[in-house]
Design an enzyme around this catalytic site. Structure first.
Site, short mmCIF file in Angstrom:
data_model
loop_
_atom_site.label_atom_id
_atom_site.label_comp_id
_atom_site.label_asym_id
_atom_site.label_seq_id
_atom_site.Cartn_x
_atom_site.Cartn_y
_atom_site.Cartn_z
N HIS A 295 29.70 -19.15 -55.24
CA HIS A 295 30.79 -18.43 -55.87
C HIS A 295 31.21 -17.19 -55.09
O HIS A 295 32.34 -16.74 -55.21
CB HIS A 295 30.50 -18.19 -57.35
CG HIS A 295 30.74 -19.45 -58.12
ND1 HIS A 295 29.72 -20.27 -58.51
CD2 HIS A 295 31.89 -20.08 -58.46
CE1 HIS A 295 30.24 -21.35 -59.09
NE2 HIS A 295 31.55 -21.25 -59.07
N CYS B 286 39.87 -30.38 -55.71
CA CYS B 286 39.91 -28.98 -56.15
C CYS B 286 38.67 -28.22 -55.70
O CYS B 286 38.48 -27.06 -56.08
CB CYS B 286 40.09 -28.88 -57.67
SG CYS B 286 38.72 -29.58 -58.58
C1 PEP Z 1 33.41 -28.32 -57.35
O1 PEP Z 1 32.25 -28.60 -57.67
O2 PEP Z 1 33.92 -28.64 -56.26
C2 PEP Z 1 34.26 -27.56 -58.27
C3 PEP Z 1 35.53 -27.38 -58.03
O3 PEP Z 1 33.65 -27.00 -59.37
P1 PEP Z 1 32.83 -25.61 -59.35
O4 PEP Z 1 32.94 -25.04 -57.98
O5 PEP Z 1 33.41 -24.76 -60.40
O6 PEP Z 1 31.45 -26.10 -59.67
#
Ligand code: PEP
Ligand code: MG
Length: 577
Positions: free
Chosen positions: A199, A502
């Site tokens: 993150h 995404c």
């Molecule tokens: C992913 O896992 O690529 C995603 C978009 O979800 P997050 O990053 O919120 O786990």
């Protein structure tokens, strides 16, 4: 030893390497994240005059209040300003200093210990009340740490407050650390752990900050050392000189060209590739709309509720979603249902004691352990959608079986929402994409988790950053498996079954070309990456994208795939990407 431009000897230059996760080049002094404030020992005695101690206590609380109020006035978003104002009010709460003052006078405690005890009692009471009040307990604990740090003359915990711009060095960053981070002052992020899908990386791209993760040794550098950071190359260099200054100047020139996106993602032959935004809040959504995003490809609903101890009501949720929909009238908005668990725990849904949370009851699976939350969330989404012209679609995170996808579709339809999809984040979902798409309308590849689960490598671990690359041949093959499955499902249903991406892979302009060449229809990313991805996509036509994707698939390592693809895209070097 290097010679600097004045001919004097400069201290030893050190080059540290990590994984570049957000482009940009800067030079600034390095400042370390302030460590957590330690609890003053039980019974810590007062030294000196009790009255003077109580005055010190009050002065410290007021200083914290003043600092937070001033930061609230400078905050770049309404939500950040609100968090800061609420915390300032708590710091200035007379009841808190009065109770602490009593402990100084009656028990002979040091002001640090007295404040700690009084605030802890306050936080415990709030937690016991439950609901909204319980959610504020963590804020009291934050105020407690700030006042104790002020009394000790230490930096407040979390991101240090400075007036002069700096590069922030940390072990890793939690979403809460960064909610109020000011990109005018924090110029770049460098972390010792964290992978490309962590993150920290996502946040850096959201804010448009250069960032390098998994940099061994960065925590050992002395605070205040001037460093050069190159967020594309993954480099951190001390004692920057002329070469680094020129590199920064070149980046500034290139980034002017990448300052805006015209709102049309397409290839050189005119094939449309909608470029959407990943958002977490209404603020993000408004910024994304301003940046030209063609819609929202991922609304991370859990970001609206991080820090909550209790389930938000349907009305609260509907209000949060409505803010996002309002930023995109008549545009596509893909809402992901709560993805709690692993690095995004939510106390009302996930079990903090799970031995292996990334493989535990997370995402869609929380519907098994806490039934009802998902249905209420869908009700809230439907209520907000009914009041908006946005083209709202819903998808579930962490789907692993065809039956889960089918059940999710039932729930979505039962809530009166017409379009359902799922994220492909597990190899199981990738390999059964065709059968999943027989049940739902679209899929969105979450390459962050898909990479972590394909490579069996924790996305949070800096030491596994190389395994955790979406350029890994196995990950690219997973993507191909999904687009093939979607092509078959589209044919048998005589209706297009859309495949989006995404995950963070979509924000890498070179990888974006590969994804489109593999048959991905749309890309969703942080709004800051839109212009760079659009600029690079526009330099290739469909046939070239397919050829480049084949080259990537043929590579036997992530480096080979990346280097081969980058060599085909001279525009990347021209733009400093
Ligand atoms: C992913 O896992 O690529 C995603 C978009 O979800 P997050 O990053 O919120 O786990
Ligand atoms: Mg995910």
């Amino acid at each position: 030893m290097d010679e600097n431009r004045t001919g004097q000897q400069s201290p030893e230059k050190q080059s540290l390497h990590g994984v570049g996760v957000s482009p940009g080049r800067v030079i600034a002094p390095l400042v370390h994240m302030a460590p957590a404030v330690t609890e003053p020992p039980e019974g810590d005695p007062l030294t000196g005059d009790p009255e003077a101690a109580v005055d010190r206590l009050k002065a410290a609380a007021l200083a914290v209040k003043a600092e937070l109020t001033e930061r609230a006035a400078r905050a770049r978003s309404e939500s950040a300003a609100e968090v800061l104002k609420a915390t300032a009010l708590m710091a200035g709460d007379r009841a808190l200093t009065k109770n602490a003052g009593k402990l100084v006078a009656s028990q002979g405690l040091s002001p640090e210990r007295a404040l700690w005890q009084a605030a802890t009692a306050y936080a415990d009471q709030m937690r016991a009340m439950g609901g909204y009040m319980a959610d504020r307990a963590a804020d009291i604990e934050d105020v407690r740490a700030r006042i104790v740090a002020q009394l000790r003359g230490e930096d407040a915990p979390g991101v240090p407050q400075r007036r002069e711009p700096f590069v922030l060095a940390a072990e890793d960053l939690a979403p809460a650390d960064t909610a109020v981070l000011d990109p005018d002052v924090v110029l770049a992020l460098v972390t010792e752990s964290g992978g490309p899908q962590s993150h920290t990386a996502i946040l850096a791209r959201n804010l448009g900050l250069p960032a390098v993760v998994a940099v061994a040794g960065v925590l050992e550098l002395t605070g205040g050392t001037r460093v050069y950071v190159d967020g594309a190359a993954g480099a951190v260099v001390t004692e920057p000189g002329g070469t680094e200054e020129q590199a920064v100047a070149a980046w500034r020139r290139a980034s002017e060209q990448l300052a805006s996106f015209d709102g049309h993602g397409e290839l050189a032959d005119g094939t449309a590739v909608p470029l959407l935004a990943n958002v977490g809040t209404g603020d993000d959504a408004r910024a994304a709309a301003e940046a030209g995003a063609q819609g929202v490809g991922l609304l991370r609903t859990e970001f609206c509720f991080l820090g909550r101890d209790t389930e938000p009501t349907v009305a609260e949720q509907a209000e949060a979603y409505a803010e996002v929909f309002a930023a995109f009238p008549r545009r596509k908005v893909v809402v992901r249902t709560l993805d709690a668990g692993a690095d995004k725990p939510l106390p009302f849904l996930t079990d903090a004691q799970e031995p292996n949370p990334a493989l535990g009851v997370r995402g869609y699976r929380t519907d098994w352990s806490t039934p009802g939350v998902l249905a209420r969330q869908l009700e809230a989404i439907a209520a907000a959608a009914a009041e908006s012209s946005a083209d709202v679609r819903v998808m579930a995170p962490m789907i692993a079986t065809v039956a889960e996808a089918a059940h999710f579709r039932e729930l979505v339809h039962a809530a009166g929402l017409p379009v359902s999809g799922v994220m492909v984040e597990t190899p199981a979902a990738a390999m059964t994409a065709e059968q999943i798409l027989d049940r739902v309308d679209f899929v969105s590849l979450g390459t962050n988790d898909l990479t972590q689960y394909t490579m069996a490598a924790d996305r949070m671990l800096g030491s596994l950053a190389e395994l955790n690359s979406p350029w890994q041949p196995a990950v690219l093959r997973m993507v191909e498996c999904v687009t093939r499955g979607a092509a078959s499902a589209s044919q048998s249903h005589a209706t297009p079954k859309n495949v989006g991406v995404c995950g963070e892979a979509a924000a890498d302009p070179a990888l974006a070309v590969v994804l489109v060449g593999l048959g991905v229809d749309s890309l969703s990313m942080s709004a800051r990456s839109l212009a760079a991805v659009a600029a690079v996509l526009r330099t290739v036509d469909t046939e070239q994208a397919r050829r480049i994707a084949r080259l990537a698939l043929r590579a036997t390592s992530p480096q080979e795939a990346r280097d081969t693809v980058r060599a085909e895209l001279p525009v990347l070097a021209e733009l400093g990407l």
